[in-house]
Design an enzyme around this catalytic site. Structure first.
Site, PDB file in Angstrom:
ATOM      1  N   SER A  53     -17.055  -8.179 -29.901  1.00 46.85           N
ATOM      2  CA  SER A  53     -17.829  -8.656 -31.053  1.00 46.85           C
ATOM      3  C   SER A  53     -16.961  -8.995 -32.256  1.00 46.85           C
ATOM      4  CB  SER A  53     -18.864  -7.605 -31.451  1.00 46.85           C
ATOM      5  OG  SER A  53     -18.233  -6.375 -31.775  1.00 46.85           O
ATOM      6  N   GLY A  90     -20.002  -6.320 -27.253  1.00 52.12           N
ATOM      7  CA  GLY A  90     -20.208  -5.222 -26.327  1.00 52.12           C
ATOM      8  C   GLY A  90     -19.244  -5.180 -25.164  1.00 52.12           C
ATOM      9  N   ASN A 118     -14.321  -0.961 -27.463  1.00 54.20           N
ATOM     10  CA  ASN A 118     -15.560  -0.372 -26.956  1.00 54.20           C
ATOM     11  C   ASN A 118     -15.289   0.713 -25.921  1.00 54.20           C
ATOM     12  OD1 ASN A 118     -17.490  -1.790 -28.509  1.00 54.20           O
ATOM     13  ND2 ASN A 118     -17.237  -3.588 -27.214  1.00 54.20           N
ATOM     14  N   ASP A 201     -23.689  -2.580 -41.239  1.00 53.79           N
ATOM     15  CA  ASP A 201     -23.535  -1.649 -40.127  1.00 53.79           C
ATOM     16  C   ASP A 201     -22.248  -0.834 -40.232  1.00 53.79           C
ATOM     17  OD1 ASP A 201     -21.437  -3.334 -39.163  1.00 53.79           O
ATOM     18  OD2 ASP A 201     -22.873  -4.506 -38.001  1.00 53.79           O
ATOM     19  N   HIS A 204     -18.707  -4.249 -38.381  1.00 53.86           N
ATOM     20  CA  HIS A 204     -18.302  -5.647 -38.223  1.00 53.86           C
ATOM     21  C   HIS A 204     -17.907  -6.272 -39.564  1.00 53.86           C
ATOM     22  CE1 HIS A 204     -20.907  -4.956 -34.640  1.00 53.86           C
ATOM     23  NE2 HIS A 204     -19.890  -5.579 -34.063  1.00 53.86           N
TER      24      HIS A 204
END
Length: 230
Positions: A53, A90, A118, A201, A204
């Protein structure tokens, strides 16, 4: 790095929101940009940014993601390169290892690998992450022996365990040395943990944060580019 613990907590909370690594699209992401100025006598060369991402520009317009900003820089220098944003939200190293064969169906002169973050957030065994990343590099080199490779390093928060977090970062260093490839120690240097440079969030980068990421990448990537026809 500043504020890593609080940043890490937010990372863990948002981990599943980045996407399901098992959900791999049937086709590759669209190119992030089309070069504006390429000399007719210079064949176009392709730079593939293969990541998650952070590369895909989650929450932003594709034109604001760092690969597109790199394309703009390249265009301003009149270099014959076209950027391909192959980021997928992801994505884990295992998912990338499965997906990379599709990406390699197109010509690649420069391949930038940005994966593993991740894996770290999910606590995947480091040996698996290192193995997957090495296999991705092997596949790229096997398909395109003359390719120029770059690896982007990542960090995970200490709440995953100090030993794990330290070894996680070290595995990128080990891979870069083992393969003798260009290396950016930390993709999010100057951005990670800085609230004003990240979306709500906390994970990001904002458009401004992506500009810093692009500069981080450019400091290493620029030495892999040339304007020759070879």
């Amino acid at each position: 790095m500043k504020k890593l613990s609080s940043y890490g907590i937010l990372l863990l909370l948002l981990c599943t929101a980045c996407g399901n690594p098992g959900s791999v699209p049937s086709r590759a992401p669209e190119n992030s940009a089309t070069p504006k100025t390429v000399q007719p006598s210079s064949p176009v060369k392709y730079i593939v940014f293969f990541g998650n991402s952070l590369t895909a520009g989650y929450g932003l317009d594709l034109s604001e993601a760092y690969p597109a900003l790199i394309q703009a820089k390249i265009d301003s220098l009149h270099l014959p390169y076209k950027v391909v944003n192959a980021g997928l939200s992801g994505e884990t190293s295992a998912g990338g290892n499965s997906r990379v064969d599709w990406i390699l169906k197109q010509p690649v002169q420069v391949f930038v690998l940005e994966l593993g973050g991740n894996d770290g957030l999910r606590g995947i065994p480091l040996e698996e992450t290192e193995k997957n990343l090495q296999q991705i590099l092997n596949k790229v080199k096997e398909k395109y022996p003359n390719v120029k490779l770059m690896l982007a390093g990542m960090r995970v928060p200490p709440n995953m365990g100090k030993q794990y977090s330290e070894k996680f970062h070290t595995l990128f260093i080990t891979l870069a040395k083992k393969n003798n490839i260009a290396f950016l120690p930390f993709l999010l240097e100057g951005v990670g943990g800085e609230p004003q440079l990240n979306q709500s969030d906390g994970i990001h980068p904002t458009a401004e944060g992506q500009k810093i990421v692009a500069e981080n990448v450019w400091t290493v990537l620029k030495d892999l580019l040339d304007d020759k026809n070879s």
